[in-house]
Design an enzyme around this catalytic site. Structure first.
Site, PDB file in Angstrom:
ATOM      1  N   TYR A   1       2.238  -0.260  -6.746  1.00 49.09           N
ATOM      2  CA  TYR A   1       2.661  -1.132  -5.474  1.00 49.09           C
ATOM      3  C   TYR A   1       3.734  -1.998  -5.798  1.00 49.09           C
ATOM      4  CZ  TYR A   1       2.227  -4.863  -2.166  1.00 49.09           C
ATOM      5  OH  TYR A   1       2.457  -5.741  -1.244  1.00 49.09           O
TER       6      TYR A   1
ATOM      7  N   SER B   1       7.240  -9.502  -2.288  1.00 42.11           N
ATOM      8  CA  SER B   1       5.852  -9.954  -2.714  1.00 42.11           C
ATOM      9  C   SER B   1       6.088 -10.776  -3.977  1.00 42.11           C
ATOM     10  CB  SER B   1       5.068  -8.973  -2.917  1.00 42.11           C
ATOM     11  OG  SER B   1       3.626  -9.411  -3.835  1.00 42.11           O
TER      12      SER B   1
ATOM     13  N   LYS C   1       7.896  -2.578  -4.360  1.00 41.45           N
ATOM     14  CA  LYS C   1       8.406  -3.709  -3.953  1.00 41.45           C
ATOM     15  C   LYS C   1       9.657  -4.095  -4.288  1.00 41.45           C
ATOM     16  CE  LYS C   1       5.466  -4.625  -0.548  1.00 41.45           C
ATOM     17  NZ  LYS C   1       6.021  -4.428   0.784  1.00 41.45           N
TER      18      LYS C   1
HETATM   19  P1  NAD Z   1      -1.576  -4.554   6.767  1.00 33.99           P
HETATM   20  O1  NAD Z   1      -2.070  -3.359   5.945  1.00 33.99           O
HETATM   21  O2  NAD Z   1      -2.534  -5.520   7.583  1.00 33.99           O
HETATM   22  O3  NAD Z   1      -0.270  -4.365   7.490  1.00 33.99           O
HETATM   23  C1  NAD Z   1       0.526  -3.208   7.465  1.00 33.99           C
HETATM   24  C2  NAD Z   1       0.741  -2.284   8.758  1.00 33.99           C
HETATM   25  O4  NAD Z   1       1.541  -1.194   8.604  1.00 33.99           O
HETATM   26  C3  NAD Z   1      -0.757  -1.556   8.855  1.00 33.99           C
HETATM   27  O5  NAD Z   1      -1.011  -1.995  10.299  1.00 33.99           O
HETATM   28  C4  NAD Z   1      -0.652  -0.188   8.691  1.00 33.99           C
HETATM   29  O6  NAD Z   1      -1.180   0.560   9.696  1.00 33.99           O
HETATM   30  C5  NAD Z   1       1.117   0.052   9.007  1.00 33.99           C
HETATM   31  N1  NAD Z   1       1.632   1.264   8.140  1.00 33.99           N
HETATM   32  C6  NAD Z   1       1.249   1.384   6.715  1.00 33.99           C
HETATM   33  N2  NAD Z   1       1.955   2.330   6.671  1.00 33.99           N
HETATM   34  C7  NAD Z   1       2.699   2.844   7.568  1.00 33.99           C
HETATM   35  C8  NAD Z   1       3.607   4.089   8.239  1.00 33.99           C
HETATM   36  N3  NAD Z   1       4.125   4.855   7.139  1.00 33.99           N
HETATM   37  N4  NAD Z   1       4.042   4.000   9.338  1.00 33.99           N
HETATM   38  C9  NAD Z   1       3.716   3.019  10.410  1.00 33.99           C
HETATM   39  N5  NAD Z   1       2.866   2.247  10.078  1.00 33.99           N
HETATM   40  C10 NAD Z   1       2.389   1.945   8.827  1.00 33.99           C
HETATM   41  O7  NAD Z   1      -1.000  -5.549   5.481  1.00 33.99           O
HETATM   42  P2  NAD Z   1      -0.141  -7.175   5.591  1.00 33.99           P
HETATM   43  O8  NAD Z   1      -1.029  -7.941   4.546  1.00 33.99           O
HETATM   44  O9  NAD Z   1      -0.206  -7.394   7.031  1.00 33.99           O
HETATM   45  O10 NAD Z   1       1.088  -6.663   4.729  1.00 33.99           O
HETATM   46  C11 NAD Z   1       2.201  -6.885   5.607  1.00 33.99           C
HETATM   47  C12 NAD Z   1       3.453  -6.384   4.539  1.00 33.99           C
HETATM   48  O11 NAD Z   1       3.440  -7.808   3.546  1.00 33.99           O
HETATM   49  C13 NAD Z   1       3.352  -5.218   3.411  1.00 33.99           C
HETATM   50  O12 NAD Z   1       4.456  -4.847   3.475  1.00 33.99           O
HETATM   51  C14 NAD Z   1       2.791  -5.879   2.179  1.00 33.99           C
HETATM   52  O13 NAD Z   1       2.929  -5.143   1.047  1.00 33.99           O
HETATM   53  C15 NAD Z   1       3.382  -7.112   2.321  1.00 33.99           C
HETATM   54  N6  NAD Z   1       2.861  -8.331   1.642  1.00 33.99           N
HETATM   55  C16 NAD Z   1       1.476  -8.511   1.786  1.00 33.99           C
HETATM   56  C17 NAD Z   1       0.730  -9.474   1.049  1.00 33.99           C
HETATM   57  C18 NAD Z   1      -0.861  -9.774   1.404  1.00 33.99           C
HETATM   58  O14 NAD Z   1      -1.303 -10.569   0.212  1.00 33.99           O
HETATM   59  N7  NAD Z   1      -1.281  -9.520   2.465  1.00 33.99           N
HETATM   60  C19 NAD Z   1       1.472 -10.236  -0.002  1.00 33.99           C
HETATM   61  C20 NAD Z   1       2.774  -9.820  -0.141  1.00 33.99           C
HETATM   62  C21 NAD Z   1       3.400  -8.728   0.599  1.00 33.99           C
HETATM   63  C1  WQD Z   2      -6.738 -14.303  -5.973  1.00 29.83           C
HETATM   64  C2  WQD Z   2      -7.365 -14.992  -7.193  1.00 29.83           C
HETATM   65  C3  WQD Z   2      -8.568 -13.413  -8.533  1.00 29.83           C
HETATM   66  C4  WQD Z   2     -11.113 -11.705  -5.767  1.00 29.83           C
HETATM   67  C5  WQD Z   2      -2.803  -9.576  -4.650  1.00 29.83           C
HETATM   68  C6  WQD Z   2      -1.815  -8.854  -4.955  1.00 29.83           C
HETATM   69  C7  WQD Z   2      -0.654  -9.182  -4.816  1.00 29.83           C
HETATM   70  C8  WQD Z   2      -0.091  -9.876  -3.463  1.00 29.83           C
HETATM   71  C9  WQD Z   2      -1.322 -10.810  -3.141  1.00 29.83           C
HETATM   72  C10 WQD Z   2       0.828  -8.169  -2.068  1.00 29.83           C
HETATM   73  C11 WQD Z   2      -7.152 -13.817  -8.391  1.00 29.83           C
HETATM   74  C12 WQD Z   2      -9.450 -14.202  -7.950  1.00 29.83           C
HETATM   75  C13 WQD Z   2     -10.120 -12.241  -6.269  1.00 29.83           C
HETATM   76  C14 WQD Z   2     -12.551 -11.710  -5.901  1.00 29.83           C
HETATM   77  C15 WQD Z   2     -11.892 -13.480  -7.495  1.00 29.83           C
HETATM   78  N1  WQD Z   2      -0.226  -8.906  -2.485  1.00 29.83           N
HETATM   79  N2  WQD Z   2     -10.241 -13.225  -7.368  1.00 29.83           N
HETATM   80  N3  WQD Z   2     -12.920 -12.655  -6.890  1.00 29.83           N
HETATM   81  O1  WQD Z   2      -4.352 -10.931  -7.021  1.00 29.83           O
HETATM   82  O2  WQD Z   2      -3.136 -12.876  -6.586  1.00 29.83           O
HETATM   83  O3  WQD Z   2      -2.587 -10.815  -5.408  1.00 29.83           O
HETATM   84  O4  WQD Z   2      -2.460 -10.005  -3.314  1.00 29.83           O
HETATM   85  O5  WQD Z   2       1.872  -8.279  -2.413  1.00 29.83           O
HETATM   86  O6  WQD Z   2       0.546  -8.205  -5.176  1.00 29.83           O
HETATM   87  O7  WQD Z   2      -2.023  -8.227  -6.273  1.00 29.83           O
HETATM   88  O8  WQD Z   2      -4.905 -11.685  -4.879  1.00 29.83           O
HETATM   89  O9  WQD Z   2      -6.495 -12.617  -3.409  1.00 29.83           O
HETATM   90  O10 WQD Z   2      -6.820 -10.551  -4.966  1.00 29.83           O
HETATM   91  O11 WQD Z   2      -6.723 -12.903  -5.850  1.00 29.83           O
HETATM   92  O12 WQD Z   2     -12.095 -14.222  -8.492  1.00 29.83           O
HETATM   93  O13 WQD Z   2     -13.545 -11.191  -5.626  1.00 29.83           O
HETATM   94  O14 WQD Z   2      -8.880 -14.659  -6.903  1.00 29.83           O
HETATM   95  O15 WQD Z   2      -8.769 -13.197  -9.951  1.00 29.83           O
HETATM   96  O16 WQD Z   2      -7.154 -15.131  -9.391  1.00 29.83           O
HETATM   97  P1  WQD Z   2      -3.935 -11.492  -6.020  1.00 29.83           P
HETATM   98  P2  WQD Z   2      -6.273 -11.929  -4.605  1.00 29.83           P
END
Ligand code: NAD
Ligand code: WQD
Length: 340
Positions: free
Chosen positions: A150, A125, A154
């Site tokens: 969190y 991330s 990572k």
């Molecule tokens: P998500 O929660 O939709 O998907 C994660 C899946 O993993 C879920 O279906 C959950 O049921 C499963 N899971 C969690 N823990 C588990 C375990 N112990 N055993 C088996 N299954 C398990 O999340 P996502 O948005 O698809 O994110 C996927 C990956 O990408 C994660 O590692 C997240 O940290 C990373 N990531 C997400 C974002 C984002 O903004 N969505 C940004 C950066 C990184």
């Molecule tokens: C985006 C922008 C908020 C909600 C998060 C995790 C990061 C990564 C991605 C996993 C920001 C603003 C949001 C609302 C708002 N995930 N906002 N009103 O914070 O960039 O990142 O998701 O790795 O680790 O922290 O994403 O979508 O929450 O926010 O104004 O109700 O929208 O302040 O500027 P963020 P977000």
């Protein structure tokens, strides 16, 4: 190629399974459904015409994970999405996050080591950078001290992978996602936040559909052109495609470093108000929002330098902000239609 996708019924995982299948890979999903639904497997089959093998168990369960690997020792590679991802929840219960996110990774790496499975793609991330000193942020930019458990999982995961690659002769690619949004064009799969969404785009679409009353815009006094915070939003399908490229690169291209890191973003930053304007344009709806205080812990602005991913992977995000917002809106509408 036989690919294990952990977290494959989740948001990014499900879109990646679709792209993998469409590129001819055979997919096995493991997910404990802690943050997704079993019917996602049906939806994937509806889109691609191929039903992926699905196993429901918790990857922190060492015995179950080991038994799974014994029965699937012919895997060519693993994409490890499974993790908890809510920053606020991780502040309230850090141990739950360290246990789940690190425990599952360690069990996966043990399985790889035991069974000679060499290739791993890991979901990292942009949160590892915190507020970067220089923008756009490059893969070589410093990883700042984590602000949340969190984010720390990572950072720690990347280190665990780096040392494991060296010790056990594995190959791995860590993909640092910026802000994934939007959904598949079929509107059959998408993001399913549990309860009140933390992320901006699901909150926007839920407000527009009437599930939430008002969107709070967190802060308008940032040092940005319109005062609201800036992020690099990337379409989840563009992101999913990068995983297929990463898998192919590890398996087919010799001579690459055993451990690589890539930023996955568009390279463009958009403010919260620009995202709202895009949503209003593509949906034809005016959004009910108000400016409130900053959200604690938010960075002011971050967007990616994507040149390394563009040049080395031959991958580039293609979809515009309007396309992302339209797909997110279609997904929200399809969810509402199913409830009626
Ligand atoms: P998500 O929660 O939709 O998907 C994660 C899946 O993993 C879920 O279906 C959950 O049921 C499963 N899971 C969690 N823990 C588990 C375990 N112990 N055993 C088996 N299954 C398990 O999340 P996502 O948005 O698809 O994110 C996927 C990956 O990408 C994660 O590692 C997240 O940290 C990373 N990531 C997400 C974002 C984002 O903004 N969505 C940004 C950066 C990184
Ligand atoms: C985006 C922008 C908020 C909600 C998060 C995790 C990061 C990564 C991605 C996993 C920001 C603003 C949001 C609302 C708002 N995930 N906002 N009103 O914070 O960039 O990142 O998701 O790795 O680790 O922290 O994403 O979508 O929450 O926010 O104004 O109700 O929208 O302040 O500027 P963020 P977000």
């Amino acid at each position: 190629m036989n690919i294990l996708v952990t977290g494959g019924t989740g948001y990014i995982g499900s879109h990646t399974v679709v792209e993998l299948q469409q590129q001819g890979h055979t997919v096995v999903i493991v997910d404990n459904l802690s943050n997704s639904h079993a019917n996602v497997v049906d939806r994937i089959a509806e889109i691609t015409g191929i039903r992926p093998e699905f196993h429901q168990f918790d990857l922190t369960d060492g015995e179950k994970t080991a038994a799974f690997f014994t029965n699937h020792s012919d895997l060519d590679g693993i994409i490890h999405f499974a993790a908890f991802k809510a920053v606020g929840e991780s502040m309230a219960d850090p141990l739950m996050y360290y246990h789940n996110n690190l425990g599952s990774l360690i069990n996966i790496l043990k399985g790889m080591k035991e069974h000679g499975i060499r290739n791993l793609v890991f979901s990292s991330s942009c949160t590892v950078y915190g507020q970067p000193d220089d923008l756009p942020v490059r893969e070589t930019s410093p990883v700042k001290e984590a602000w949340s458990p969190y984010g720390n999982t990572k950072q720690m995961s990347e280190q665990i992978i780096r040392f494991s690659v060296e010790a056990y002769k594995l190959k791995a690619i860590a993909l640092r996602y910026f802000n994934p949004i939007g959904s598949h064009e079929s509107a059959l799969i998408g993001e399913l936040p549990l309860g009140v969404p933390n992320n901006l785009v699901p909150f926007i679409t839920q407000t527009a559909i009437g599930l939430r009353q008002t969107l709070n815009v967190y802060g308008s006094d940032y040092n940005t052109p319109d005062g609201t915070a800036i992020r690099d939003y990337i379409h989840v399908v563009d992101l999913a495609k990068a995983h297929v490229v990463a898998v192919n690169r590890m398996m087919k291209e010799a001579g690459k470093p055993d451990y690589e890191i890539f930023n996955l973003g568009t390279g463009n930053g958009f403010s919260v108000l620009e995202v709202i304007q895009s949503f209003e344009k593509v949906s034809g709806q005016s959004l009910n929002y108000k400016i409130t205080d900053r959200r604690p812990g938010d960075v002011e602005k971050v967007w990616a330098d994507t040149s390394y991913a563009n040049e080395e992977l031959g991958w580039k995000a293609e979809k515009s902000l309007d396309e992302m917002m339209l797909s997110a809106w279609k997904w929200e509408q399809s969810l509402a239609a199913k409830k009626q």
